[in-house]
Design a protein around this motif. Structure first.
Motif, short mmCIF file in Angstrom:
data_model
loop_
_atom_site.label_atom_id
_atom_site.label_comp_id
_atom_site.label_asym_id
_atom_site.label_seq_id
_atom_site.Cartn_x
_atom_site.Cartn_y
_atom_site.Cartn_z
N HIS A 20 33.64 -30.83 36.80
CA HIS A 20 33.69 -31.57 35.55
C HIS A 20 34.68 -30.93 34.57
O HIS A 20 34.49 -29.77 34.16
CB HIS A 20 32.29 -31.57 34.93
CG HIS A 20 32.13 -32.47 33.76
ND1 HIS A 20 31.58 -32.04 32.57
CD2 HIS A 20 32.42 -33.78 33.59
CE1 HIS A 20 31.53 -33.05 31.72
NE2 HIS A 20 32.04 -34.12 32.31
N GLU A 47 37.51 -33.66 37.93
CA GLU A 47 37.36 -34.74 36.95
C GLU A 47 38.08 -34.34 35.67
O GLU A 47 38.02 -33.17 35.26
CB GLU A 47 35.87 -34.98 36.66
CG GLU A 47 35.57 -36.19 35.78
CD GLU A 47 35.47 -35.86 34.29
OE1 GLU A 47 35.39 -36.79 33.48
OE2 GLU A 47 35.51 -34.66 33.94
N ASP A 186 29.23 -44.51 38.40
CA ASP A 186 29.23 -43.09 38.04
C ASP A 186 28.22 -42.98 36.91
O ASP A 186 28.50 -43.34 35.78
CB ASP A 186 30.64 -42.71 37.58
CG ASP A 186 30.92 -41.23 37.64
OD1 ASP A 186 30.01 -40.45 37.32
OD2 ASP A 186 32.05 -40.85 37.99
N TRP A 209 26.37 -37.63 36.96
CA TRP A 209 26.93 -36.64 36.03
C TRP A 209 25.87 -36.29 34.98
O TRP A 209 25.00 -37.09 34.72
CB TRP A 209 28.19 -37.19 35.35
CG TRP A 209 27.99 -38.50 34.67
CD1 TRP A 209 28.13 -39.75 35.21
CD2 TRP A 209 27.59 -38.72 33.31
NE1 TRP A 209 27.84 -40.73 34.26
CE2 TRP A 209 27.51 -40.12 33.09
CE3 TRP A 209 27.30 -37.86 32.23
CZ2 TRP A 209 27.15 -40.68 31.86
CZ3 TRP A 209 26.94 -38.43 31.01
CH2 TRP A 209 26.87 -39.83 30.84
N THR A 210 26.00 -35.14 34.34
CA THR A 210 26.73 -33.98 34.77
C THR A 210 25.70 -32.96 35.18
O THR A 210 24.85 -32.58 34.36
CB THR A 210 27.62 -33.42 33.64
OG1 THR A 210 28.53 -34.42 33.20
CG2 THR A 210 28.39 -32.20 34.08
N THR A 228 29.05 -34.77 39.93
CA THR A 228 29.97 -34.09 39.03
C THR A 228 29.19 -32.96 38.36
O THR A 228 28.10 -33.20 37.83
CB THR A 228 30.53 -35.06 37.99
OG1 THR A 228 31.29 -36.08 38.66
CG2 THR A 228 31.45 -34.35 37.01
#
Length: 244
Positions: A20, A47, A186, A209-210, A228
């Motif tokens: 991330h 990312e 996502d 995420w995250t 992520t």
């Protein structure tokens, strides 16, 4: 897009965990070249976030305001690239990178997951300029994925033939209705145990995420294709995903 089809269109490192904003820590500032080099050295998918400057250049930063990562106020969309380069430095001493800087550094050695950060309804310009600029550089489409909370921006890069994944958060969970416009979702990790997300994950690619700790890893592992992550050892993520 069905999960198996998508997996054939992305580099396999995507499903081993995504760093991330790069592999950042107390030494390397997020979304900086040092954090990206750290991820690259560890063979991790990266990312990152892109904004559009006043003079229509793509720079890499999570927030529109530069304060948090430079300790100096400044709104990216209200500044030219020259003003940013001449007046702002990341906390680790590095420059605020342009997208071009990151592309040159990474050079398609690891996958990039690029988030389009829409501000002041600039989704059209952001999407179009991203498509034009990336179109000049992409050699291997498997090395890229586009994500955004704004479906209008994501639609504008969809024609590039690169995988698009729609970002969904709990605060705006009504946007879940747009999921089928894109190749995958996502999603904020707190949402993965919802029945609708479980159903979707059976046949579709889901990134979460995250992820920051082992408890989160165990909670999302049954329902996601990848994660992520930040502030957690990369091997914990890799091992959890390998078990799938």
């Amino acid at each position: 897009m069905k999960k198996e089809e998508l997996l054939n269109k992305v580099d396999s490192r995507i499903i081993k965990g995504i760093a991330h904003r790069g592999l950042h820590n107390e030494i390397y500032t997020e979304n900086g070249l040092k954090a990206f080099k750290n991820a690259l050295d560890n063979n991790l998918a990266i990312e990152l976030d892109i904004h559009l400057t006043k003079d229509k250049k793509l720079v890499v930063c999570h927030d529109s305001n530069l304060k948090r990562t430079t300790n100096k106020e400044g709104i990216i969309e209200e500044l030219t690239l020259e003003e940013i380069e001449n007046n702002y430095t990341l906390l680790d001493g590095g420059k605020i990178p342009t997208l071009e800087d990151v592309l040159s550094l990474v050079n398609e050695q690891v996958p990039l997951v690029i988030e389009l950060k829409v501000e002041n309804k600039n989704y059209k310009e952001l999407g179009d300029i991203t498509r034009i600029e990336l179109g000049k550089r992409i050699k291997n489409k498997k090395m890229y994925m586009f994500i955004s909370f704004d479906p209008r921006a994501l639609v504008r890069v969809r024609k590039m033939g690169v995988i698009t994944s729609f970002l969904i958060c709990k605060a705006k969970e009504w946007t879940y209705m747009f999921r089928h416009l894109f190749d995958s979702i996502d999603i904020e990790w707190t949402m993965v145990e919802e029945k609708r997300v479980k159903r979707y994950s059976k046949n579709h690619f889901v990134n979460v995420w995250t992820i920051e700790n082992k408890e989160q890893v165990e909670k999302v592992k049954p329902y996601c294709s990848t994660m992520t992550f930040q502030h957690i050892n990369k091997d914990i993520i890799f091992n959890a995903l390998s078990e799938k």
